[in-house]
Design a protein around this motif. Structure first.
Motif, PDB file in Angstrom:
ATOM      1  N   ASP A  63       0.918  -1.133   0.012  1.00 40.33           N
ATOM      2  CA  ASP A  63      -0.031   0.111  -0.001  1.00 40.33           C
ATOM      3  C   ASP A  63       0.761   1.260  -0.163  1.00 40.33           C
ATOM      4  OD1 ASP A  63      -1.529   2.201   0.830  1.00 40.33           O
ATOM      5  OD2 ASP A  63      -3.107   0.860   1.242  1.00 40.33           O
ATOM      6  N   PRO A  64       0.936   2.175  -1.176  1.00 36.80           N
ATOM      7  CA  PRO A  64       1.681   3.202  -1.107  1.00 36.80           C
ATOM      8  C   PRO A  64       1.421   4.063   0.128  1.00 36.80           C
ATOM      9  CG  PRO A  64       0.023   3.278  -2.944  1.00 36.80           C
ATOM     10  CD  PRO A  64      -0.201   1.941  -2.105  1.00 36.80           C
ATOM     11  N   ARG A  65       0.171   3.871   1.052  1.00 34.42           N
ATOM     12  CA  ARG A  65       0.086   5.112   2.201  1.00 34.42           C
ATOM     13  C   ARG A  65       1.327   4.903   3.111  1.00 34.42           C
ATOM     14  NH1 ARG A  65      -6.077   3.899   3.346  1.00 34.42           N
ATOM     15  NH2 ARG A  65      -5.397   1.875   2.568  1.00 34.42           N
ATOM     16  N   HIS A  66       1.680   3.279   3.028  1.00 36.81           N
ATOM     17  CA  HIS A  66       2.840   3.118   4.080  1.00 36.81           C
ATOM     18  C   HIS A  66       4.344   3.575   3.527  1.00 36.81           C
ATOM     19  CE1 HIS A  66      -0.042   0.782   6.379  1.00 36.81           C
ATOM     20  NE2 HIS A  66      -0.503   0.206   5.370  1.00 36.81           N
ATOM     21  N   LYS A  67       4.197   4.012   2.349  1.00 41.20           N
ATOM     22  CA  LYS A  67       5.708   4.597   1.905  1.00 41.20           C
ATOM     23  C   LYS A  67       6.830   3.833   2.349  1.00 41.20           C
ATOM     24  CE  LYS A  67       3.870   9.342   1.940  1.00 41.20           C
ATOM     25  NZ  LYS A  67       2.498   9.001   2.275  1.00 41.20           N
ATOM     26  N   LEU A  68       6.896   2.529   2.157  1.00 41.25           N
ATOM     27  CA  LEU A  68       7.801   1.599   2.221  1.00 41.25           C
ATOM     28  C   LEU A  68       8.981   1.887   1.239  1.00 41.25           C
ATOM     29  CD1 LEU A  68       8.341  -0.663   4.502  1.00 41.25           C
ATOM     30  CD2 LEU A  68       7.579  -2.509   2.702  1.00 41.25           C
ATOM     31  N   ALA A  69      10.124   2.051   1.689  1.00 42.48           N
ATOM     32  CA  ALA A  69      11.095   2.375   0.625  1.00 42.48           C
ATOM     33  C   ALA A  69      11.574   1.301  -0.294  1.00 42.48           C
ATOM     34  CB  ALA A  69      12.315   2.820   1.472  1.00 42.48           C
ATOM     35  N   LYS A  70      11.805   1.279  -1.381  1.00 37.28           N
ATOM     36  CA  LYS A  70      12.260   0.278  -2.182  1.00 37.28           C
ATOM     37  C   LYS A  70      13.529   0.796  -2.963  1.00 37.28           C
ATOM     38  CE  LYS A  70       7.394  -0.961  -3.181  1.00 37.28           C
ATOM     39  NZ  LYS A  70       6.965   0.095  -2.494  1.00 37.28           N
ATOM     40  N   THR A  71      14.636  -0.085  -2.887  1.00 32.66           N
ATOM     41  CA  THR A  71      15.862   0.324  -3.259  1.00 32.66           C
ATOM     42  C   THR A  71      16.342  -0.691  -4.434  1.00 32.66           C
ATOM     43  OG1 THR A  71      16.656   0.705  -1.093  1.00 32.66           O
ATOM     44  CG2 THR A  71      18.204   0.368  -2.763  1.00 32.66           C
ATOM     45  N   TYR A  72      16.705   0.062  -5.524  1.00 38.38           N
ATOM     46  CA  TYR A  72      16.865  -0.429  -6.896  1.00 38.38           C
ATOM     47  C   TYR A  72      18.379  -0.172  -7.110  1.00 38.38           C
ATOM     48  CZ  TYR A  72      11.777  -0.915  -7.450  1.00 38.38           C
ATOM     49  OH  TYR A  72      10.504  -1.557  -7.473  1.00 38.38           O
ATOM     50  N   TRP A  73      19.092  -0.931  -7.873  1.00 41.26           N
ATOM     51  CA  TRP A  73      20.361  -0.777  -8.601  1.00 41.26           C
ATOM     52  C   TRP A  73      20.061  -0.929  -9.993  1.00 41.26           C
ATOM     53  CZ3 TRP A  73      23.701  -4.425  -5.648  1.00 41.26           C
ATOM     54  CH2 TRP A  73      24.107  -4.041  -4.347  1.00 41.26           C
ATOM     55  N   VAL A 157      17.595  -4.178 -10.795  1.00 43.89           N
ATOM     56  CA  VAL A 157      17.999  -4.865  -9.866  1.00 43.89           C
ATOM     57  C   VAL A 157      17.177  -4.739  -8.637  1.00 43.89           C
ATOM     58  CG1 VAL A 157      19.262  -6.640  -8.433  1.00 43.89           C
ATOM     59  CG2 VAL A 157      19.777  -5.955 -10.873  1.00 43.89           C
ATOM     60  N   ARG A 158      16.099  -4.968  -8.124  1.00 40.49           N
ATOM     61  CA  ARG A 158      15.816  -4.613  -6.510  1.00 40.49           C
ATOM     62  C   ARG A 158      16.452  -5.263  -5.485  1.00 40.49           C
ATOM     63  NH1 ARG A 158       9.571  -4.202  -5.771  1.00 40.49           N
ATOM     64  NH2 ARG A 158       9.699  -6.448  -6.092  1.00 40.49           N
ATOM     65  N   VAL A 159      17.194  -4.490  -4.630  1.00 40.29           N
ATOM     66  CA  VAL A 159      17.833  -5.185  -3.645  1.00 40.29           C
ATOM     67  C   VAL A 159      17.364  -5.155  -2.140  1.00 40.29           C
ATOM     68  CG1 VAL A 159      20.046  -4.880  -4.865  1.00 40.29           C
ATOM     69  CG2 VAL A 159      19.425  -3.030  -3.519  1.00 40.29           C
ATOM     70  N   ALA A 160      16.281  -4.161  -1.993  1.00 40.36           N
ATOM     71  CA  ALA A 160      15.604  -4.058  -0.717  1.00 40.36           C
ATOM     72  C   ALA A 160      14.334  -3.746  -0.935  1.00 40.36           C
ATOM     73  CB  ALA A 160      16.518  -3.239   0.058  1.00 40.36           C
ATOM     74  N   ILE A 161      13.441  -4.030   0.032  1.00 42.07           N
ATOM     75  CA  ILE A 161      12.208  -3.504   0.237  1.00 42.07           C
ATOM     76  C   ILE A 161      11.975  -3.286   1.708  1.00 42.07           C
ATOM     77  CG2 ILE A 161       9.668  -3.961   0.144  1.00 42.07           C
ATOM     78  CD1 ILE A 161      10.218  -5.957  -2.018  1.00 42.07           C
ATOM     79  N   GLY A 162      11.778  -1.893   2.133  1.00 41.80           N
ATOM     80  CA  GLY A 162      11.758  -1.775   3.576  1.00 41.80           C
ATOM     81  C   GLY A 162      13.005  -2.180   4.319  1.00 41.80           C
ATOM     82  N   PRO A 163      12.722  -3.199   5.431  1.00 42.09           N
ATOM     83  CA  PRO A 163      13.991  -3.847   6.012  1.00 42.09           C
ATOM     84  C   PRO A 163      14.512  -4.967   5.321  1.00 42.09           C
ATOM     85  CG  PRO A 163      11.892  -4.412   7.169  1.00 42.09           C
ATOM     86  CD  PRO A 163      11.472  -3.376   6.144  1.00 42.09           C
ATOM     87  N   TRP A 164      13.807  -5.533   4.304  1.00 41.56           N
ATOM     88  CA  TRP A 164      14.256  -6.890   3.763  1.00 41.56           C
ATOM     89  C   TRP A 164      15.118  -6.442   2.627  1.00 41.56           C
ATOM     90  CZ3 TRP A 164       8.880  -5.836   4.685  1.00 41.56           C
ATOM     91  CH2 TRP A 164       8.392  -6.394   5.798  1.00 41.56           C
ATOM     92  N   GLN A 165      15.957  -7.390   2.652  1.00 37.65           N
ATOM     93  CA  GLN A 165      17.233  -7.095   1.740  1.00 37.65           C
ATOM     94  C   GLN A 165      17.331  -8.453   0.727  1.00 37.65           C
ATOM     95  OE1 GLN A 165      20.735  -5.442   3.331  1.00 37.65           O
ATOM     96  NE2 GLN A 165      19.693  -3.831   4.258  1.00 37.65           N
ATOM     97  N   LEU A 166      18.165  -8.424  -0.258  1.00 43.82           N
ATOM     98  CA  LEU A 166      18.183  -9.690  -1.217  1.00 43.82           C
ATOM     99  C   LEU A 166      19.512 -10.412  -0.368  1.00 43.82           C
ATOM    100  CD1 LEU A 166      17.487 -10.626  -3.915  1.00 43.82           C
ATOM    101  CD2 LEU A 166      19.251  -9.344  -5.064  1.00 43.82           C
ATOM    102  N   ARG A 167      20.453  -9.822   0.206  1.00 45.54           N
ATOM    103  CA  ARG A 167      21.572 -10.535   0.864  1.00 45.54           C
ATOM    104  C   ARG A 167      21.930 -11.916   0.398  1.00 45.54           C
ATOM    105  NH1 ARG A 167      19.376  -9.039   6.751  1.00 45.54           N
ATOM    106  NH2 ARG A 167      20.190  -7.064   6.859  1.00 45.54           N
TER     107      ARG A 167
END
Length: 181
Positions: A63-73, A157-167
């Motif tokens: 949900d976009p209201r939660h504005k969870l960060a998504k990290t991409y390379w 490549v998406r490397v993270a969503i909020g606290p979760w990472q590809l690791r």
């Protein structure tokens, strides 16, 4: 249950495909029964996809209201200049309206698995890598934003969503992670 999955290039974020010929789907990776994607990645993007059997958790993730960060390379064609990075950071005007500001930084080439098929290489056109952190998720947003500033995306490549990472998950691998939101 929450699953972190490294979605390979060319795989659809669904379990079935009715097209002819059929394309690769999530069904071929031995994922647990009853999980479904919390969000999506285009078939030509790679990286972190979260899957869950918990509808409320999926809603909080997507949900976009939660504005969870998504990290991409993003590997882009061209060499990003300060004005292009500033434009990305301030938000870009797209056909469906302006994007929210993003964190945008030039980074060195990350250590990633080889892509099949490989990204095209052109001797006369440089490429570079950007790290982009978004808090919204429009259709093909990163690709449209980089193209709007004159830096077409070659690999994403998406490397993270909020606290979760590809690791370190290899393409096609998955692991159960803590649903800590």
């Amino acid at each position: 249950m929450l699953i972190a999955f490294n979605k390979p290039y060319g795989v659809l974020c669904q379990f079935t495909d009715r097209s002819t010929p059929p394309r690769a789907t999530l069904a071929g990776f031995g994922l647990p029964a009853a999980v479904y994607p919390a969000g999506r990645l285009d078939h030509d993007s790679e990286g972190l996809l979260l899957l869950t059997d918990d509808g409320a958790l999926a809603h909080r993730i997507t949900d976009p209201r939660h504005k969870l960060a998504k990290t991409y390379w993003a590997q882009v064609e061209g060499a990003p200049g300060p004005e292009q990075l500033t434009a990305l950071r301030n938000g870009v005007e797209l056909r469906d309206g302006p994007t929210r500001p993003v964190v945008a930084e030039a980074i060195g080439a990350p250590s990633l698995w080889p892509r099949d098929p490989p990204v095209r290489f052109r001797k006369r056109v440089p490429d570079a890598w950007l790290e982009l952190v978004l808090r919204e998720g429009r259709n093909r947003q990163v690709r449209r934003m980089t193209a709007a500033v004159g830096l077409p995306t070659l690999r994403l490549v998406r490397v993270a969503i909020g606290p979760w990472q590809l690791r370190g998950l290899a393409p096609g691998q998955w692991t159960e992670v803590a649903p800590s939101l």
